[in-house]
Scaffold this motif. Structure first.
Motif, PDB file in Angstrom:
ATOM      1  N   ASN A  44      -3.045  -6.762 -13.097  1.00 27.37           N
ATOM      2  CA  ASN A  44      -3.405  -5.338 -13.141  1.00 27.37           C
ATOM      3  C   ASN A  44      -4.548  -4.990 -12.193  1.00 27.37           C
ATOM      4  OD1 ASN A  44      -1.338  -4.612 -14.801  1.00 27.37           O
ATOM      5  ND2 ASN A  44      -2.511  -4.875 -16.693  1.00 27.37           N
ATOM      6  N   SER A  45      -4.969  -5.967 -11.384  1.00 20.30           N
ATOM      7  CA  SER A  45      -5.910  -5.679 -10.298  1.00 20.30           C
ATOM      8  C   SER A  45      -5.205  -5.583  -8.947  1.00 20.30           C
ATOM      9  CB  SER A  45      -6.978  -6.777 -10.196  1.00 20.30           C
ATOM     10  OG  SER A  45      -7.634  -6.928 -11.423  1.00 20.30           O
ATOM     11  N   THR A  46      -3.898  -5.852  -8.913  1.00 26.41           N
ATOM     12  CA  THR A  46      -3.192  -5.829  -7.625  1.00 26.41           C
ATOM     13  C   THR A  46      -3.050  -4.412  -7.095  1.00 26.41           C
ATOM     14  OG1 THR A  46      -1.053  -5.635  -8.725  1.00 26.41           O
ATOM     15  CG2 THR A  46      -1.789  -7.875  -8.174  1.00 26.41           C
ATOM     16  N   GLY A  47      -3.100  -3.420  -8.001  1.00 25.93           N
ATOM     17  CA  GLY A  47      -2.934  -2.031  -7.577  1.00 25.93           C
ATOM     18  C   GLY A  47      -1.489  -1.598  -7.439  1.00 25.93           C
ATOM     19  N   ILE A  48      -0.541  -2.498  -7.709  1.00 24.21           N
ATOM     20  CA  ILE A  48       0.886  -2.134  -7.583  1.00 24.21           C
ATOM     21  C   ILE A  48       1.167  -0.895  -8.429  1.00 24.21           C
ATOM     22  CG2 ILE A  48       3.258  -2.881  -8.043  1.00 24.21           C
ATOM     23  CD1 ILE A  48       2.261  -5.797  -7.480  1.00 24.21           C
ATOM     24  N   GLY A  61       1.036   2.656  -6.971  1.00 21.66           N
ATOM     25  CA  GLY A  61      -0.416   2.560  -7.035  1.00 21.66           C
ATOM     26  C   GLY A  61      -0.939   2.901  -8.410  1.00 21.66           C
ATOM     27  N   GLY A  62      -1.776   2.013  -8.949  1.00 14.87           N
ATOM     28  CA  GLY A  62      -2.359   2.259 -10.267  1.00 14.87           C
ATOM     29  C   GLY A  62      -2.735   0.956 -10.937  1.00 14.87           C
ATOM     30  N   ARG A  63      -3.277   1.093 -12.138  1.00 13.72           N
ATOM     31  CA  ARG A  63      -3.741  -0.079 -12.859  1.00 13.72           C
ATOM     32  C   ARG A  63      -2.592  -0.804 -13.561  1.00 13.72           C
ATOM     33  NH1 ARG A  63      -4.995  -1.426 -17.948  1.00 13.72           N
ATOM     34  NH2 ARG A  63      -6.701  -2.913 -18.256  1.00 13.72           N
ATOM     35  N   LEU A  70       4.861   4.887   0.900  1.00 15.65           N
ATOM     36  CA  LEU A  70       3.976   5.051  -0.254  1.00 15.65           C
ATOM     37  C   LEU A  70       3.771   3.733  -1.018  1.00 15.65           C
ATOM     38  CD1 LEU A  70       2.342   7.252  -1.735  1.00 15.65           C
ATOM     39  CD2 LEU A  70       4.361   7.710  -3.133  1.00 15.65           C
ATOM     40  N   ILE A 107       0.804   2.582   0.832  1.00 15.86           N
ATOM     41  CA  ILE A 107      -0.349   3.487   0.758  1.00 15.86           C
ATOM     42  C   ILE A 107      -0.913   3.565  -0.660  1.00 15.86           C
ATOM     43  CG2 ILE A 107      -1.076   5.903   1.075  1.00 15.86           C
ATOM     44  CD1 ILE A 107       1.374   6.114   3.097  1.00 15.86           C
ATOM     45  N   GLY A 108      -0.042   3.727  -1.670  1.00 12.78           N
ATOM     46  CA  GLY A 108      -0.495   3.956  -3.046  1.00 12.78           C
ATOM     47  C   GLY A 108      -1.326   2.796  -3.598  1.00 12.78           C
ATOM     48  N   PRO A 109      -0.777   1.562  -3.579  1.00 16.27           N
ATOM     49  CA  PRO A 109      -1.560   0.426  -4.076  1.00 16.27           C
ATOM     50  C   PRO A 109      -2.845   0.191  -3.273  1.00 16.27           C
ATOM     51  CG  PRO A 109       0.758  -0.115  -4.085  1.00 16.27           C
ATOM     52  CD  PRO A 109       0.632   1.201  -3.377  1.00 16.27           C
ATOM     53  N   ARG A 110      -2.802   0.441  -1.940  1.00 17.66           N
ATOM     54  CA  ARG A 110      -4.009   0.238  -1.126  1.00 17.66           C
ATOM     55  C   ARG A 110      -5.084   1.238  -1.547  1.00 17.66           C
ATOM     56  NH1 ARG A 110      -1.952   0.484   4.135  1.00 17.66           N
ATOM     57  NH2 ARG A 110      -2.425   2.696   4.277  1.00 17.66           N
ATOM     58  N   TYR A 144      -5.442   2.550  -4.429  1.00 20.10           N
ATOM     59  CA  TYR A 144      -5.967   2.130  -5.739  1.00 20.10           C
ATOM     60  C   TYR A 144      -7.020   1.041  -5.556  1.00 20.10           C
ATOM     61  CZ  TYR A 144      -6.344   0.138 -10.378  1.00 20.10           C
ATOM     62  OH  TYR A 144      -6.850  -0.331 -11.564  1.00 20.10           O
ATOM     63  N   ARG A 145      -6.699   0.057  -4.712  1.00 19.10           N
ATOM     64  CA  ARG A 145      -7.648  -1.054  -4.510  1.00 19.10           C
ATOM     65  C   ARG A 145      -8.933  -0.554  -3.838  1.00 19.10           C
ATOM     66  NH1 ARG A 145      -2.722  -3.742  -3.179  1.00 19.10           N
ATOM     67  NH2 ARG A 145      -3.131  -3.494  -0.971  1.00 19.10           N
ATOM     68  N   ARG A 181     -10.228   2.436  -4.119  1.00 14.84           N
ATOM     69  CA  ARG A 181     -10.971   3.171  -5.157  1.00 14.84           C
ATOM     70  C   ARG A 181     -11.729   2.219  -6.070  1.00 14.84           C
ATOM     71  NH1 ARG A 181      -6.638   6.252  -6.555  1.00 14.84           N
ATOM     72  NH2 ARG A 181      -6.421   5.403  -8.646  1.00 14.84           N
ATOM     73  N   GLN A 192     -12.004  -3.043  -4.009  1.00 12.38           N
ATOM     74  CA  GLN A 192     -11.459  -4.367  -3.724  1.00 12.38           C
ATOM     75  C   GLN A 192     -11.191  -4.565  -2.238  1.00 12.38           C
ATOM     76  OE1 GLN A 192      -8.113  -5.298  -6.247  1.00 12.38           O
ATOM     77  NE2 GLN A 192      -9.021  -4.122  -7.876  1.00 12.38           N
TER      78      GLN A 192
END
Lengths: 277, 187
Positions: free
Chosen positions: A229-233, A239-241, B172, B175-178, B180-181, B183, B186
């Motif tokens: 849940n830290s990968t950001g997937i 994108g999210g937790r 996306l 872009i989306g996971p990047r 998040y990280r 923010r 990381q």
């Protein structure tokens, strides 16, 4: 010796196929609700809202159109005699459940000629002999989107716990958005090539949020969930937790030269229904 | 941005969309998955016409569960798109402008999308019960022998999706996971 009519097994399996595909189990519902509370991204929260709204809206329409391969686990007590064929009864139950329940028929008769069997049979039947005179049946329909992202590694003993951790994380990263995150991660460690995979599948039957009774593995489950849940997937990979709802590890003894590690991924529609006859 | 889109798509409508935009799609789309895509390409190999109007088309990677009595279709969420990657570039080259699915696409598909000005939409995987409510009619357009994998013509009303890969190739899923990280400090 107790007698059990196989027709009762067929009836139970038919009913369980329909219930499993239309009613999300309480453990998964609770995990989704908790994940929604803890999610901090606006888009990710929106996706979790949709997923929660969807399971509430399901029935009689199935939760997901991929109503899966019918994985049926049967624990047969050594002191019960089943009259009639167990395998025929399970297949009859699956055919009836998938037809009467308007569930999708997703089985092809051959992996290369790919002609649909038309009634979602044959079931994937896993039998086990256990003490007692009861028959315990678990129906766990398994979608292919997540199944296709599953992997196995024959690690070296020297790879140790770090090797297991890395392989699980790598598998989740490679899967990315494909298996419909948030996912449930089943991990099987030990045994041999095939037993590790079976352990990983059985790990998915354990409720989300439960823990392996051994402290080392319970801690590893928590650590892996945190890392995943830290990968950001995030939900749907956008994108999210909330990439995973839970990590369940099952283990067994293995060879002095082996450290098999299998990762079976399930989607958020993590379905399982159990009944004892 | 949230856009209301009409399917089939125009080139202008597709070109305006950017990764991350939300869309509500109304109009006529076609559902096809593995087996139907294989047959599309077999027809093209034989120089025969496709059983759908391909220009501007939106193809939904989906195989529904059977319709309950009184409803047009059963659960109808997206299937994983990469299995159609081997076939999609040929359809894009013929005028297909939109694909709806879930999960990553190959580099070849993204390049074919850029050349064609096409868009890849993501629908919420595992939300088949809800998404079926946006489908107002469904009929088999070809290959009923394929069962759930038959080609279907669908009329949709405000079908919700997000632009995952736009016609410039922005993705996306990167872009989306990047974001998040970033923010969360990381990266």
């Amino acid at each position: 010796m107790r007698e059990l009519d196989s027709r009762l097994i067929a009836e139970a399996v038919a009913d369980m196929c329909i219930r499993a595909n239309t009613v999300l189990p309480d453990d998964v519902r609770a995990a989704l609700d908790l994940a929604r509370r803890d999610e901090d991204g606006e888009a990710a929260r929106g996706i979790l809202d949709t997923i929660i709204e969807n399971y509430r809206a399901a029935g009689p329409v199935p939760i997901c159109q991929d109503t899966g391969l019918a994985c049926v686990f049967v624990e047969v007590g050594q002191d019960v005699h089943i009259s009639g064929s167990l395998m025929d009864a399970v297949n009859a139950g699956v055919a009836k459940g998938y037809t009467d329940g308007y569930l999708r028929k997703s089985v092809v008769r051959d992996p290369l000629d790919r002609v649909n069997t038309g009634d979602n049979t044959p079931a994937l039947l896993y039998t086990e002999l256990v003490p007692g005179d009861r028959v315990k049946i678990t129906v766990a329909p398994k979608g292919a989107g997540s199944e296709n992202m599953s992997r196995i590694a024959m690690l070296k003993p020297s790879d140790g716990i770090g090797g297991v951790r890395d392989f699980v994380l790598e598998t989740v990263r490679l899967a990315g958005p494909n298996p419909c995150p948030p996912i449930v991660v089943g991990v099987g460690i030990g045994g041999n090539f095939d037993k590790a995979a079976l352990l990983a599948k059985k790990a998915l039957l354990r409720p989300v949020g439960s823990h392996n009774p051994a402290e080392m593995y319970s801690k590893l489950e928590s650590e892996l969930l945190m890392l995943i849940n830290s990968t950001g997937i995030g939900p749907q990979g956008l994108g999210g937790r909330t990439t995973a709802l839970g990590v369940n590890i099952e283990t067994m003894p293995t060879h002095i030269a082996s450290l098999p590690c299998a990762v079976n991924i399930n989607c958020h529609v993590s379905r399982h229904v159990t009944e004892v006859l | 941005m949230t856009y209301k889109l009409t399917a089939p798509l125009t080139r202008d409508a597709a070109a305006r969309l950017r990764a991350g935009d939300s869309v509500l799609i109304s109009g006529v789309i076609f559902s096809a998955r593995d087996a139907a895509h294989k047959r599309f390409c077999e027809l093209l190999d034989d120089g025969k016409p496709l059983p759908l109007p391909i220009e501007g088309s939106v193809i939904y990677y989906m195989g529904p569960s059977p319709a309950l009595p009184g409803t047009p279709i059963g659960a109808a969420g997206p299937t994983t798109s990469y299995r159609m990657d081997a076939y999609a570039p040929r359809l894009l080259a013929l005028g297909n402008l939109g694909m709806i699915g879930k999960g990553r696409r190959s580099r070849e598909v993204v390049e074919a999308m850029k050349a064609a000005g096409a868009v890849y939409f993501g629908a919420t995987g595992g939300a088949g019960a809800l998404l079926s409510r946006c489908i107002t009619s469904a009929e088999v357009a070809a290959w009923p022998d394929l069962g759930a994998e038959a080609l279907m013509r669908l009329e949709v009303k405000d079908f919700p999706a997000v632009v995952v890969i736009d016609s410039l190739g922005n993705d996306l899923y990167d872009i989306g996971p990047r974001q998040y990280r970033e923010r969360h400090g990381q990266e």
